[in-house]
Design a protein around this motif. Structure first.
Motif, PDB file in Angstrom:
ATOM      1  N   ILE A   1     -11.717  -2.385  -2.022  1.00 26.74           N
ATOM      2  CA  ILE A   1     -11.158  -2.038  -0.695  1.00 26.74           C
ATOM      3  C   ILE A   1      -9.981  -0.317  -1.991  1.00 26.74           C
ATOM      4  CG2 ILE A   1      -8.421  -2.107  -0.416  1.00 26.74           C
ATOM      5  CD1 ILE A   1     -11.085  -4.490   0.341  1.00 26.74           C
ATOM      6  N   GLU A   2      -9.479   0.532  -0.644  1.00 31.28           N
ATOM      7  CA  GLU A   2      -8.577   1.595  -1.439  1.00 31.28           C
ATOM      8  C   GLU A   2      -8.010   1.863  -1.074  1.00 31.28           C
ATOM      9  OE1 GLU A   2     -10.299   3.503  -3.549  1.00 31.28           O
ATOM     10  OE2 GLU A   2     -12.199   3.254  -3.684  1.00 31.28           O
ATOM     11  N   VAL A   3      -6.388   2.233  -1.492  1.00 30.82           N
ATOM     12  CA  VAL A   3      -5.533   2.422  -1.519  1.00 30.82           C
ATOM     13  C   VAL A   3      -5.249   3.580  -2.097  1.00 30.82           C
ATOM     14  CG1 VAL A   3      -2.855   0.949  -1.346  1.00 30.82           C
ATOM     15  CG2 VAL A   3      -4.463  -0.758  -0.933  1.00 30.82           C
ATOM     16  N   SER A   4      -4.219   4.759  -1.438  1.00 29.59           N
ATOM     17  CA  SER A   4      -4.121   5.979  -1.963  1.00 29.59           C
ATOM     18  C   SER A   4      -2.924   6.508  -1.377  1.00 29.59           C
ATOM     19  CB  SER A   4      -5.611   6.299  -1.247  1.00 29.59           C
ATOM     20  OG  SER A   4      -5.935   6.362  -1.468  1.00 29.59           O
ATOM     21  N   ASN A   5      -1.813   6.248  -2.645  1.00 26.99           N
ATOM     22  CA  ASN A   5      -0.844   7.048  -2.132  1.00 26.99           C
ATOM     23  C   ASN A   5       0.088   6.537  -1.177  1.00 26.99           C
ATOM     24  OD1 ASN A   5      -2.398   9.799  -2.721  1.00 26.99           O
ATOM     25  ND2 ASN A   5      -0.969   9.316  -4.364  1.00 26.99           N
ATOM     26  N   LEU A   6       0.215   4.573  -1.035  1.00 24.74           N
ATOM     27  CA  LEU A   6       0.937   3.806  -0.020  1.00 24.74           C
ATOM     28  C   LEU A   6       2.055   4.176  -0.114  1.00 24.74           C
ATOM     29  CD1 LEU A   6      -0.550   2.627   2.490  1.00 24.74           C
ATOM     30  CD2 LEU A   6      -0.259   0.233   0.773  1.00 24.74           C
ATOM     31  N   SER A   7       3.027   4.392   0.807  1.00 22.71           N
ATOM     32  CA  SER A   7       4.256   4.574   0.890  1.00 22.71           C
ATOM     33  C   SER A   7       5.635   3.712   2.652  1.00 22.71           C
ATOM     34  CB  SER A   7       5.453   5.828   0.861  1.00 22.71           C
ATOM     35  OG  SER A   7       4.737   6.295  -0.885  1.00 22.71           O
ATOM     36  N   LYS A   8       5.616   3.182   2.436  1.00 16.54           N
ATOM     37  CA  LYS A   8       6.710   2.431   3.570  1.00 16.54           C
ATOM     38  C   LYS A   8       7.862   2.599   3.621  1.00 16.54           C
ATOM     39  CE  LYS A   8       7.327   0.088   7.128  1.00 16.54           C
ATOM     40  NZ  LYS A   8       6.630   1.446   8.524  1.00 16.54           N
ATOM     41  N   SER A   9       8.546   3.286   4.505  1.00 16.70           N
ATOM     42  CA  SER A   9       9.744   3.316   4.258  1.00 16.70           C
ATOM     43  C   SER A   9      10.687   2.487   5.661  1.00 16.70           C
ATOM     44  CB  SER A   9      10.757   4.205   3.807  1.00 16.70           C
ATOM     45  OG  SER A   9      10.508   5.319   5.345  1.00 16.70           O
ATOM     46  N   TYR A  10      11.471   1.670   5.619  1.00 19.25           N
ATOM     47  CA  TYR A  10      12.244   1.028   6.496  1.00 19.25           C
ATOM     48  C   TYR A  10      13.792   2.553   6.348  1.00 19.25           C
ATOM     49  CZ  TYR A  10       9.098  -2.634   6.883  1.00 19.25           C
ATOM     50  OH  TYR A  10       8.111  -2.919   6.637  1.00 19.25           O
ATOM     51  N   GLY A  11      13.969   2.793   6.780  1.00 17.91           N
ATOM     52  CA  GLY A  11      15.670   3.089   7.539  1.00 17.91           C
ATOM     53  C   GLY A  11      15.572   4.349   6.038  1.00 17.91           C
ATOM     54  N   ASP A  12      16.336   3.799   5.062  1.00 14.44           N
ATOM     55  CA  ASP A  12      16.826   4.045   3.832  1.00 14.44           C
ATOM     56  C   ASP A  12      16.526   3.852   2.970  1.00 14.44           C
ATOM     57  OD1 ASP A  12      18.287   6.282   4.863  1.00 14.44           O
ATOM     58  OD2 ASP A  12      20.267   5.102   5.278  1.00 14.44           O
ATOM     59  N   VAL A  13      15.714   2.005   3.103  1.00 16.84           N
ATOM     60  CA  VAL A  13      15.438   1.708   2.059  1.00 16.84           C
ATOM     61  C   VAL A  13      13.395   1.973   2.016  1.00 16.84           C
ATOM     62  CG1 VAL A  13      14.643  -0.856   1.406  1.00 16.84           C
ATOM     63  CG2 VAL A  13      16.844  -0.276   2.828  1.00 16.84           C
ATOM     64  N   GLN A  14      13.673   2.007   1.100  1.00 10.00           N
ATOM     65  CA  GLN A  14      11.781   2.766   0.061  1.00 10.00           C
ATOM     66  C   GLN A  14      10.810   0.762  -0.088  1.00 10.00           C
ATOM     67  OE1 GLN A  14      10.558   5.893   0.309  1.00 10.00           O
ATOM     68  NE2 GLN A  14       8.465   4.963   0.046  1.00 10.00           N
ATOM     69  N   ALA A  15      10.542  -0.052   0.796  1.00  9.20           N
ATOM     70  CA  ALA A  15       9.785  -0.879   0.829  1.00  9.20           C
ATOM     71  C   ALA A  15       8.504  -0.533  -0.732  1.00  9.20           C
ATOM     72  CB  ALA A  15       9.277  -1.574   1.723  1.00  9.20           C
ATOM     73  N   LEU A  16       7.801   0.650  -0.109  1.00 12.39           N
ATOM     74  CA  LEU A  16       6.635   1.083  -0.618  1.00 12.39           C
ATOM     75  C   LEU A  16       6.592   2.814  -1.499  1.00 12.39           C
ATOM     76  CD1 LEU A  16       3.670  -0.334   0.675  1.00 12.39           C
ATOM     77  CD2 LEU A  16       4.680  -1.678  -1.099  1.00 12.39           C
ATOM     78  N   ASP A  17       6.555   2.630  -2.692  1.00 11.70           N
ATOM     79  CA  ASP A  17       6.638   4.019  -3.179  1.00 11.70           C
ATOM     80  C   ASP A  17       5.541   4.860  -3.753  1.00 11.70           C
ATOM     81  OD1 ASP A  17       7.497   6.371  -4.149  1.00 11.70           O
ATOM     82  OD2 ASP A  17       9.231   5.536  -5.668  1.00 11.70           O
ATOM     83  N   ASP A  18       4.927   5.114  -3.121  1.00  7.51           N
ATOM     84  CA  ASP A  18       3.019   6.042  -3.368  1.00  7.51           C
ATOM     85  C   ASP A  18       1.977   5.271  -4.608  1.00  7.51           C
ATOM     86  OD1 ASP A  18       1.788   8.193  -3.996  1.00  7.51           O
ATOM     87  OD2 ASP A  18       2.748   8.373  -6.161  1.00  7.51           O
ATOM     88  N   VAL A  19       2.348   3.959  -3.415  1.00  5.45           N
ATOM     89  CA  VAL A  19       1.202   3.074  -4.342  1.00  5.45           C
ATOM     90  C   VAL A  19      -0.582   3.050  -4.543  1.00  5.45           C
ATOM     91  CG1 VAL A  19       0.292   0.156  -4.350  1.00  5.45           C
ATOM     92  CG2 VAL A  19       2.548   0.465  -4.389  1.00  5.45           C
TER      93      VAL A  19
END
Length: 251
Positions: free
Chosen positions: A4-22
Motif C-alpha cells: 500500500i502506497e499513500v502519498s501526500n493524502l489530504s481530505k477537507s470538508y469545507g473549512d475542516v481539514q480531516a487529513l493533512d498531507d499523509v
C-alpha cells in the motif's frame, strides 16, 4: 497480499481539514494499528483506503494501481458488524462473495462451490465452524464480530481494514476478536490496518503503529519505539487508564 502506497493524502470538508498531507507505505503482510483521538482522521483515512471517500488531493495505490473507488480486493471489518440477524453465521459469511456472484445468483443463493468452501474455511479461521448454522441474531457480540471477520475473509481481499472492531466489546471478547483478526491476517499474509482506541490492546497485537493527530501522522514506528512519550504525543492531555498503566510498566 499487497503493498500500500499513500502519498501526500489530504481530505477537507469545507473549512475542516480531516487529513493533512499523509504519506506512508505498508509492505505485504504487515499488521498496522492506527491510533489517535476521536477526530484525528482515522476513520477518514480508512474510508479513503476503502475507496468510499475520495481525497481532496494525493493518492493511494495498491500494488501500483490507484484506488479510485470501492474495490473487491479491499475488505472492511466494521465496529457495528451489520449482519443479517435472521440468517445463519454461514450465510452471513457467504455474503462476502457477493462481488463474485451475479445479481440473480445472489438472490437465489447460487454461490460457487469454491465460495461455499471459503465461507466454511473462514468460519473455521475465527473458531466458529461448529456454529456455522447458528442464527446470527442469537450469537454474542464477540461471536457476531467474528462472523464479520469471516465475511471479510470470504471477500478474498489483498488489504484488510478494521474500523474500531472491538470498541463495543468487553475486554475478554475484545482480545479474542483481535487475536482472530491477527491470526487470520498472518495465515493469509494480508496487509492489515486496524483502528483502535485501546492502547493496551494495540500494544499487545500491533507490529507497527501509526499515530494520528489533527489529520496528520505524528508517529510511524514499531513496538520498541512506541513509548509512553509517543502515546502522550498522540493523545495530548487525555490521561487514559491505558497510559497510566504504561507509565507503571516503564517505571
Amino acid at each position: 497480499m499487497s503493498t500500500i502506497e499513500v502519498s501526500n493524502l489530504s481530505k477537507s470538508y469545507g473549512d475542516v481539514q480531516a487529513l493533512d498531507d499523509v504519506s506512508f507505505t505498508i509492505p505485504d503482510g504487515e499488521f498496522v494499528v492506527l491510533l489517535g483521538q476521536s477526530g484525528a482522521g482515522k476513520s477518514t483515512l480508512l474510508r479513503c483506503l476503502n475507496g468510499i471517500t475520495r481525497p481532496t488531493s494525493g493518492s493511494i495505490s495498491i500494488d501500483g494501481t490507484d484506488v479510485l473507488g470501492p474495490r473487491n480486493d479491499v475488505a472492511m471489518i466494521f465496529q457495528q458488524h451489520y449482519l443479517l440477524e435472521q440468517m445463519s453465521a454461514y450465510s452471513n459469511a457467504l455474503t462476502g462473495a457477493l462481488g463474485r456472484t451475479s445479481f440473480l445468483g445472489s438472490l437465489l443463493g447460487l454461490y460457487r462451490d469454491a465460495d461455499k468452501e471459503e465461507a466454511l474455511r473462514a468460519l473455521d479461521t475465527v473458531g466458529l465452524l461448529n456454529e456455522a448454522n447458528q442464527r446470527a441474531g442469537k450469537m454474542s457480540g464477540g461471536q457476531q464480530q467474528r462472523v464479520g471477520i469471516a465475511r471479510a475473509l470470504v471477500q478474498e481481499p489483498n488489504l484488510l481494514l478494521a474500523d474500531e472492531p472491538v470498541a463495543s466489546l468487553d475486554p475478554a471478547s475484545a482480545e479474542s476478536v483481535m487475536r482472530y483478526i491477527r491470526e487470520a491476517a498472518a495465515e493469509r499474509n494480508l496487509s492489515t490496518i486496524a483502528s483502535l482506541h485501546q492502547v493496551n490492546i494495540a500494544r499487545e497485537f500491533g507490529e507497527r503503529f501509526l499515530g494520528m493527530k489533527d489529520g496528520r501522522v505524528v508517529f510511524d514506528g514499531y513496538r520498541e519505539d512506541f513509548t509512553v512519550d509517543v502515546i502522550d504525543e498522540i493523545y495530548g492531555d487525555i490521561e487514559t487508564e491505558a497510559i497510566r498503566e504504561e507509565r507503571e510498566v516503564e517505571a
